[in-house]
Motif scaffolding. Structure first.
Motif, short mmCIF file in Angstrom:
data_model
loop_
_atom_site.label_atom_id
_atom_site.label_comp_id
_atom_site.label_asym_id
_atom_site.label_seq_id
_atom_site.Cartn_x
_atom_site.Cartn_y
_atom_site.Cartn_z
N VAL A 1 0.85 -1.18 0.00
CA VAL A 1 0.00 0.00 0.00
C VAL A 1 0.89 1.24 0.00
O VAL A 1 1.80 1.36 0.82
CB VAL A 1 -0.93 0.03 1.22
N ILE A 2 0.62 2.15 -0.94
CA ILE A 2 1.38 3.41 -1.04
C ILE A 2 0.37 4.54 -1.04
O ILE A 2 -0.50 4.62 -1.91
CB ILE A 2 2.24 3.44 -2.32
N GLY A 3 0.50 5.44 -0.05
CA GLY A 3 -0.49 6.49 0.15
C GLY A 3 -0.39 7.66 -0.81
O GLY A 3 0.56 7.79 -1.58
N GLU A 4 -1.37 8.55 -0.72
CA GLU A 4 -1.56 9.64 -1.68
C GLU A 4 -0.37 10.57 -1.77
O GLU A 4 0.06 10.96 -2.86
CB GLU A 4 -2.81 10.44 -1.31
N THR A 5 0.19 10.98 -0.64
CA THR A 5 1.25 11.99 -0.67
C THR A 5 2.64 11.37 -0.57
O THR A 5 3.62 12.08 -0.30
CB THR A 5 1.05 13.02 0.47
N ALA A 6 2.73 10.07 -0.77
CA ALA A 6 4.04 9.42 -0.77
C ALA A 6 4.84 9.87 -2.00
O ALA A 6 4.28 10.10 -3.07
CB ALA A 6 3.88 7.90 -0.78
N GLU A 7 6.15 9.98 -1.78
CA GLU A 7 7.06 10.32 -2.87
C GLU A 7 8.19 9.30 -2.88
O GLU A 7 8.84 9.08 -1.86
CB GLU A 7 7.62 11.73 -2.70
N ILE A 8 8.42 8.67 -4.03
CA ILE A 8 9.42 7.61 -4.15
C ILE A 8 10.42 7.99 -5.22
O ILE A 8 10.04 8.36 -6.34
CB ILE A 8 8.74 6.27 -4.49
N GLY A 9 11.70 7.89 -4.88
CA GLY A 9 12.76 8.26 -5.81
C GLY A 9 13.07 7.16 -6.81
O GLY A 9 12.25 6.26 -7.06
N ASP A 10 14.27 7.20 -7.35
CA ASP A 10 14.69 6.25 -8.38
C ASP A 10 15.31 5.00 -7.76
O ASP A 10 15.91 5.04 -6.67
CB ASP A 10 15.73 6.90 -9.30
N ASP A 11 15.15 3.87 -8.47
CA ASP A 11 15.82 2.60 -8.12
C ASP A 11 15.48 2.12 -6.71
O ASP A 11 16.32 1.58 -6.00
CB ASP A 11 17.34 2.75 -8.27
N VAL A 12 14.23 2.31 -6.31
CA VAL A 12 13.76 1.85 -5.00
C VAL A 12 13.22 0.44 -5.14
O VAL A 12 12.57 0.09 -6.14
CB VAL A 12 12.68 2.81 -4.46
N THR A 13 13.47 -0.39 -4.12
CA THR A 13 12.98 -1.77 -4.10
C THR A 13 12.10 -1.96 -2.87
O THR A 13 12.51 -1.65 -1.75
CB THR A 13 14.14 -2.78 -4.04
N CYS B 1 4.03 -6.85 1.28
CA CYS B 1 3.31 -6.50 2.52
C CYS B 1 3.88 -5.26 3.20
O CYS B 1 3.91 -5.17 4.42
CB CYS B 1 3.30 -7.68 3.50
N VAL B 2 4.33 -4.30 2.41
CA VAL B 2 4.85 -3.04 2.93
C VAL B 2 3.76 -1.97 2.86
O VAL B 2 2.96 -1.95 1.91
CB VAL B 2 6.10 -2.59 2.13
N THR B 3 3.74 -1.10 3.86
CA THR B 3 2.82 0.04 3.85
C THR B 3 3.61 1.34 3.96
O THR B 3 4.42 1.50 4.87
CB THR B 3 1.83 -0.05 5.02
N LEU B 4 3.38 2.23 3.01
CA LEU B 4 3.85 3.61 3.14
C LEU B 4 2.62 4.42 3.52
O LEU B 4 1.87 4.90 2.66
CB LEU B 4 4.46 4.11 1.83
N GLY B 5 2.38 4.51 4.83
CA GLY B 5 1.10 5.02 5.32
C GLY B 5 1.18 6.41 5.90
O GLY B 5 2.25 6.98 6.09
N GLY C 1 6.98 -6.69 4.95
CA GLY C 1 6.22 -6.45 6.17
C GLY C 1 6.53 -5.15 6.87
O GLY C 1 5.92 -4.86 7.91
N ALA C 2 7.44 -4.34 6.36
CA ALA C 2 7.80 -3.09 7.02
C ALA C 2 6.64 -2.08 6.92
O ALA C 2 5.92 -2.04 5.93
CB ALA C 2 9.06 -2.50 6.41
N GLN C 3 6.50 -1.28 7.98
CA GLN C 3 5.49 -0.24 8.02
C GLN C 3 6.19 1.11 8.19
O GLN C 3 6.83 1.35 9.22
CB GLN C 3 4.52 -0.47 9.17
N VAL C 4 6.10 1.95 7.17
CA VAL C 4 6.75 3.26 7.19
C VAL C 4 5.63 4.29 7.27
O VAL C 4 4.84 4.45 6.34
CB VAL C 4 7.61 3.46 5.94
N ILE C 5 5.56 5.00 8.40
CA ILE C 5 4.36 5.77 8.72
C ILE C 5 4.70 7.25 8.90
O ILE C 5 5.64 7.60 9.63
CB ILE C 5 3.71 5.24 10.02
N GLY C 6 3.91 8.09 8.25
CA GLY C 6 4.00 9.52 8.47
C GLY C 6 4.85 10.25 7.44
O GLY C 6 5.50 9.63 6.60
N PRO C 7 4.88 11.58 7.52
CA PRO C 7 5.62 12.40 6.54
C PRO C 7 7.10 12.44 6.86
O PRO C 7 7.70 13.50 7.05
CB PRO C 7 4.97 13.77 6.69
#
Length: 234
Positions: free
Chosen positions: A85-97, A101-105, A130-136
């Motif tokens: 799951v990748i949220g609305e205001t998430a920003e992802i750079g280049d060459d990310v893996t 079951c990861v959440t960018l919440g 399974g990692a959970q990365v939460i918040g701005p």
């Protein structure tokens, strides 16, 4: 466009030892999810929000990966296996893996307030399953997020984060990992040789333990039996 697609597939092949050809990578759900997101994001920027959501809904149904149309994604994002799951205001750079079951919440999803509320992921980051990365928060370049870690604070460039709440291992990624290794850690010698040496060492220790036990048994057998005098041992 074809050259960009080939370059993207080759970037995935460089990070994943499983596929035998580019054609096989084209079946990956992460590839389809990213491709459909590009279209959904274009619709979102054109303020065609319903159509963008429709494409997002179709993508989620097909791939089990939910990327909000508003999320900004750079080049060569590889989502392995899916259920992400990748949220609305998430920003992802280049060459990310990103593994499964990861959440960018976002934080505090109950108050209905907008604004930047999802993570920013810099170039070259790897996020374990399974990692959970939460918040701005910001994950610095080349950061490594361990499996099932819960990250709620900024991560410095090259740091490796583990645990709940995630903490740094204090070993920068660039000191021990010069290139991408998908499922293991680097070996200064062939891994088969390392395993063989470990097995040999265990066998040596077991032999030493058996010799010590034999020696103790011989010492017990050679020692004289205690003499009993007036009901007591002497």
């Amino acid at each position: 466009m074809l050259d960009n697609l080939v370059a993207y597939l080759d970037s995935i092949r460089a990070r994943d030892p499983a596929p035998r050809s580019r054609w096989e990578i084209l079946l990956y759900p992460g590839v389809w999810a990213v491709g459909l997101h590009r279209f959904a994001h274009w619709l979102f920027q054109a303020r065609l929000f319903f159509l963008a959501r429709f494409v997002n809904h179709l993508s989620r149904w097909l791939t089990a990966i939910d990327i909000h149309p508003g999320a900004r994604i750079g080049r060569n994002l590889f989502i392995d296996h899916g259920f992400t799951v990748i949220g609305e205001t998430a920003e992802i750079g280049d060459d990310v893996t990103i593994y499964q079951c990861v959440t960018l919440g976002g934080t505090n999803p109950t108050n209905g307030q907008g604004g930047k509320r999802h993570p920013t992921v810099r170039d070259g980051v790897i996020i374990g399953s399974g990692a959970q990365v939460i918040g701005p928060i910001v994950l610095g370049e080349r950061a490594r997020i361990g499996a099932n870690a819960v990250v709620t604070d900024d991560v410095p460039d090259g740091a490796t984060m583990i645990g709940l709440k995630a903490r740094s291992t204090l070993v920068p990624a660039e000191e021990w990992l010069k290139e991408f290794i998908p499922y293991g850690t680097p070996c200064d010698e062939p891994c088969e040789e390392i395993a063989s040496n470990g097995t040999r060492r265990i066998e040596e220790l077991e032999a030493q333990l058996a010799a010590i036990r034999t020696e103790l048994a011989e010492l017990k057998a050679a020692s004289p039996a205690p003499v009993r005098r007036n009901g007591t041992d002497s």
